[in-house]
Enzyme design. Structure first.
Site, short mmCIF file in Angstrom:
data_model
loop_
_atom_site.label_atom_id
_atom_site.label_comp_id
_atom_site.label_asym_id
_atom_site.label_seq_id
_atom_site.Cartn_x
_atom_site.Cartn_y
_atom_site.Cartn_z
N CYS A 178 0.83 -1.21 0.00
CA CYS A 178 0.00 0.00 0.00
C CYS A 178 0.86 1.26 0.00
CB CYS A 178 -0.95 0.06 1.19
SG CYS A 178 -1.99 1.54 1.06
N GLY A 201 -5.45 -4.85 -12.31
CA GLY A 201 -5.05 -3.54 -12.81
C GLY A 201 -5.84 -3.12 -14.04
N GLY A 255 -11.08 -4.06 -9.67
CA GLY A 255 -11.12 -3.01 -8.66
C GLY A 255 -11.94 -1.81 -9.06
C1 LIG Z 1 -10.25 3.07 -3.15
C2 LIG Z 1 -9.25 1.95 -3.18
C3 LIG Z 1 -8.90 1.28 -2.00
C4 LIG Z 1 -7.98 0.22 -2.04
N1 LIG Z 1 -7.67 -0.43 -0.88
C5 LIG Z 1 -6.83 -1.51 -0.92
C6 LIG Z 1 -6.55 -2.26 0.27
O1 LIG Z 1 -7.09 -2.00 1.36
N2 LIG Z 1 -5.67 -3.30 0.17
C7 LIG Z 1 -5.06 -3.64 -1.02
O2 LIG Z 1 -4.28 -4.60 -1.06
N3 LIG Z 1 -5.34 -2.96 -2.17
C8 LIG Z 1 -6.20 -1.91 -2.14
N4 LIG Z 1 -6.48 -1.23 -3.30
C9 LIG Z 1 -5.85 -1.64 -4.57
C10 LIG Z 1 -6.79 -2.52 -5.44
O3 LIG Z 1 -7.14 -3.70 -4.76
C11 LIG Z 1 -6.13 -2.86 -6.80
O4 LIG Z 1 -4.94 -3.56 -6.57
C12 LIG Z 1 -5.83 -1.62 -7.63
O5 LIG Z 1 -6.87 -0.66 -7.50
C13 LIG Z 1 -5.62 -1.93 -9.10
O6 LIG Z 1 -6.76 -2.52 -9.68
P1 LIG Z 1 -7.87 -1.67 -10.52
O7 LIG Z 1 -7.11 -0.88 -11.55
O8 LIG Z 1 -8.79 -2.71 -11.10
O9 LIG Z 1 -8.54 -0.80 -9.53
C14 LIG Z 1 -7.39 -0.17 -3.28
C15 LIG Z 1 -7.75 0.51 -4.46
C16 LIG Z 1 -8.67 1.54 -4.44
C17 LIG Z 1 -9.03 2.22 -5.73
#
Ligand SMILES: Cc1cc2nc3c(=O)[nH]c(=O)nc-3n(C[C@H](O)[C@H](O)[C@H](O)COP(=O)(O)O)c2cc1C
Length: 309
Positions: free
Chosen positions: A132, A245, A267
């Site tokens: 994170c 991603g 996500g």
């Molecule tokens: C609002 C938000 C909160 C997130 N919180 C976490 C989290 O608590 N733990 C984690 O491992 N990843 C967290 N992520 C990352 C997502 O799980 C993911 O790896 C990342 O957004 C990329 O995927 P996407 O492009 O489909 O969103 C978060 C992402 C977003 C947008």
């Protein structure tokens, strides 16, 4: 017509299909139950859990960008005890396969959360967030080097018999080396990628838009980076790779399978379309039917690496 077999084993957890929600973008799963039956998903991955409840960063915590979003939530969560007491029974009632995503400020905190969650019989797997970017000790300190990942993975491994997934940061130069370090220290699968560090500024107020100044970029903007990193990691390890991603459609997910992902997590797409995961699942099924592909394994890793003529 024959229904394709999309089931897959993710480091000891057998899931009925390879579409999972991504941590932090799907609440604790039950928030999405009004939109569809969440037990249809391969698994629901929880918002990151810490030992004690955490308020996260002050607002602004979200900014929309040209092809995605920036967030600096700061790992707000209800803490592991409330999760076990209030949320787990509801996930069990919903019949969902669920995975806990965990983080800690120290290795000892990761260990304590993993130990406590291991007592939850219905929990499918533990995903260690070693990545994170939004809190000073949010895991990226551990996730940035092979040594850091090896130490964290090895220590958590000793605390749980649950399938252990390690979620990797893209904010590194050698993702293959990091993935191998996780595998070598006992990870049953690796998930990648987490968000890419970015920032947004307001040219009138002359201030950063996020209270944290920097945040994590997600959404379609990061898909090419994620695809490249999943491809590199999948070539480097034998354990399953879970691709994350910018996945918004069945076609996006299929691209990740081609470069070697065993499953995908969705996500940011959930914010735009609460049914995104189901649409993606149905897109994959429709493509496999069309192409008469009976099993995911027939398609996975099938990238033809020679250049298009
Ligand atoms: C609002 C938000 C909160 C997130 N919180 C976490 C989290 O608590 N733990 C984690 O491992 N990843 C967290 N992520 C990352 C997502 O799980 C993911 O790896 C990342 O957004 C990329 O995927 P996407 O492009 O489909 O969103 C978060 C992402 C977003 C947008």
């Amino acid at each position: 017509m024959v229904t394709p077999d999309l089931s897959v084993s993710l480091g000891g957890l057998r899931v009925k299909n390879p579409v999972l929600s991504a941590s932090g973008t799907f609440g604790y799963g039950i928030e999405f139950a009004p939109f569809y039956d969440i037990s249809r998903l391969g698994a629901v991955v929880m918002k990151g859990l810490s030992l004690a409840p955490t308020p996260g960063n002050p607002p602004g915590r979200i900014v929309e960008t040209a092809a995605g979003m920036l967030n600096a939530i700061g790992l707000q969560n209800i803490g592991v005890e409330r999760f076990i007491g209030d949320v787990v029974p509801r996930l069990e009632d919903a019949g969902a396969t669920f995975v806990a995503n965990i983080y800690g400020k120290t290795v000892e905190e990761y260990e304590a959360v993993a130990r406590r969650l291991s007592e939850v019989l219905s929990l499918g797997a533990i995903e260690v967030n070693a990545s994170c970017p939004n809190v000073r000790e949010g895991g990226m300190a551990f996730g940035a080097t092979p040594e850091g990942i090896a130490r964290l993975t090895g220590r958590v491994r000793l605390c749980t018999a649950k399938p252990l997934w390690v979620k990797l940061s893209p904010n590194v130069t050698d993702i293959a080396g990091i993935a191998k370090a996780a595998e070598g220290s006992g990870a049953d699968a690796v998930s990648l990628i987490n968000t890419i560090v970015g920032m947004a500024v307001d040219h009138r107020t002359r201030r950063p838009e996020l209270s944290n100044v920097t945040g994590g970029l997600s959404g379609p903007a990061i898909k090419p980076v994620a695809l490249r990193m999943v491809w590199e990691a999948a070539k480097a390890v034998r354990i399953p790779v879970i691709g994350i991603g910018g996945i918004q459609s069945g076609a996006d997910a299929l691209e990740f399978f081609l470069v070697g992902a065993s499953a995908v997590q969705v996500g940011t797409a959930n914010f735009r379309n609460p049914r995104a995961c189901i649409d993606i699942l149905e897109g994959i099924e429709a493509f496999f039917r069309e192409e008469r592909i009976a099993r995911l394994e027939e398609y996975r890793g099938g990238l033809k690496e020679e250049k298009t003529p």
